[in-house]
Enzyme design. Structure first.
Site, PDB file in Angstrom:
ATOM      1  N   ASP A  12      37.760  39.674  32.271  1.00  0.00           N
ATOM      2  CA  ASP A  12      38.505  40.941  32.197  1.00  0.00           C
ATOM      3  C   ASP A  12      39.201  41.216  30.852  1.00  0.00           C
ATOM      4  O   ASP A  12      40.376  41.632  30.832  1.00  0.00           O
ATOM      5  CB  ASP A  12      39.566  40.993  33.320  1.00  0.00           C
ATOM      6  CG  ASP A  12      38.954  40.977  34.715  1.00  0.00           C
ATOM      7  OD1 ASP A  12      37.725  40.879  34.837  1.00  0.00           O
ATOM      8  OD2 ASP A  12      39.726  41.052  35.703  1.00  0.00           O
ATOM      9  N   LYS A 110      33.704  43.867  39.469  1.00  0.00           N
ATOM     10  CA  LYS A 110      34.405  43.477  40.699  1.00  0.00           C
ATOM     11  C   LYS A 110      35.549  44.434  40.968  1.00  0.00           C
ATOM     12  O   LYS A 110      36.041  45.085  40.046  1.00  0.00           O
ATOM     13  CB  LYS A 110      34.913  42.039  40.568  1.00  0.00           C
ATOM     14  CG  LYS A 110      35.886  41.870  39.418  1.00  0.00           C
ATOM     15  CD  LYS A 110      36.274  40.423  39.215  1.00  0.00           C
ATOM     16  CE  LYS A 110      37.277  40.297  38.095  1.00  0.00           C
ATOM     17  NZ  LYS A 110      38.552  40.997  38.327  1.00  0.00           N
ATOM     18  N   CYS A 155      43.420  36.956  37.640  1.00  0.00           N
ATOM     19  CA  CYS A 155      41.962  36.845  37.729  1.00  0.00           C
ATOM     20  C   CYS A 155      41.418  35.524  37.195  1.00  0.00           C
ATOM     21  O   CYS A 155      40.456  34.989  37.747  1.00  0.00           O
ATOM     22  CB  CYS A 155      41.302  38.048  37.084  1.00  0.00           C
ATOM     23  SG  CYS A 155      41.605  39.544  38.073  1.00  0.00           S
TER      24      CYS A 155
HETATM   25  C1  VGL Z   1      43.879  41.676  37.204  1.00  0.00           C
HETATM   26  C2  VGL Z   1      45.626  42.567  38.378  1.00  0.00           C
HETATM   27  C3  VGL Z   1      44.812  43.567  38.870  1.00  0.00           C
HETATM   28  C4  VGL Z   1      43.395  40.624  36.276  1.00  0.00           C
HETATM   29  C5  VGL Z   1      43.037  42.655  37.709  1.00  0.00           C
HETATM   30  O1  VGL Z   1      42.364  40.825  35.594  1.00  0.00           O
HETATM   31  O2  VGL Z   1      44.065  39.563  36.197  1.00  0.00           O
HETATM   32  N1  VGL Z   1      45.160  41.634  37.559  1.00  0.00           N
HETATM   33  N2  VGL Z   1      43.517  43.599  38.537  1.00  0.00           N
END
Ligand code: VGL
Ligand code: ZN
Length: 202
Positions: A12, A110, A155
């Site tokens: 991410d 995702k 994540c």
């Molecule tokens: C994430 C919160 C919401 C992450 C993704 O990538 O850690 N955190 N969505």
């Protein structure tokens, strides 16, 4: 060069998790060059991309009267409510412009189901619904994973713990991750990762 049974999983590294983004992680952009450099060691590279539809159930804006960073009970358990982020096709959902994407063979998206969040690269937040990454890695003969990216305590943490539970040899490179750190979530994440047998590097 690492053995071909190893993969680098880059979690991410997207605009919304970098300074100026909707769910900015402090210094989130500072790991980009180090991740690019680490890519040179790996023959297999997977990127994950948080990829929510507008109005996703993990957004505080979808729950009247709820503020971002509060927690609600979902059918699959407690869920932190986030600011709207990583909406499919938006600028915020794009990878950070400095991140190399050409070396990656696989991009796992995702969090695309409206009613369930997905922190982990392997399973959605019900801990049951697979993303398909396990099958991809196993069919490619991958046994050992190095994980980097955003955010350490969400994540990266969920991905590392699930990877270890699935039997992969998982190392998190802590120098190439940055955390949100909500109410001690970073310390809890390290405890959980170490208890699951995740290796720490950095
Ligand atoms: C994430 C919160 C919401 C992450 C993704 O990538 O850690 N955190 N969505
Ligand atoms: Zn998200």
């Amino acid at each position: 060069m690492r053995d071909d049974s190893e993969a680098l999983i880059v979690i991410d590294v997207q605009n919304d998790f970098c300074p100026g983004g909707a769910l900015a992680v402090a210094e989130g952009d500072e790991i980009v060059q180090g991740i690019n450099a680490l890519m040179e060691e790996f023959q297999t590279i997977v990127l994950t991309q948080d990829w929510h539809p507008a109005g996703h159930s993990s957004f505080a804006s979808s729950h009247s009267g709820k503020d971002p960073f509060s927690v609600v009970e979902m059918p699959y358990g407690p869920q932190v409510l986030w600011p709207d982020h990583c909406i499919q096709g938006s600028e915020g959902a794009r990878f950070h412009e400095g991140l190399l994407t050409n070396p990656a063979q696989m991009i796992v998206r995702k969090g695309y189901r409206p009613q369930i969040d997905s922190y982990s690269a392997f399973f959605e937040n019900d801990h049951k619904t697979p993303t398909g990454l396990e099958g991809y890695l196993r069919s490619r003969g991958i046994e050992k994973l190095t994980m980097v990216g955003l955010a350490t305590d969400f994540c990266v943490n969920y991905s590392a713990v699930d990877g270890a539970k699935l039997g992969f040899d998982v190392t998190v490179d802590s120098g190439l991750c940055k955390a949100i750190n909500l109410d001690g979530s970073l310390a809890a994440a390290w405890d959980g990762m170490l208890a699951a047998g995740v290796n720490l590097h950095g």
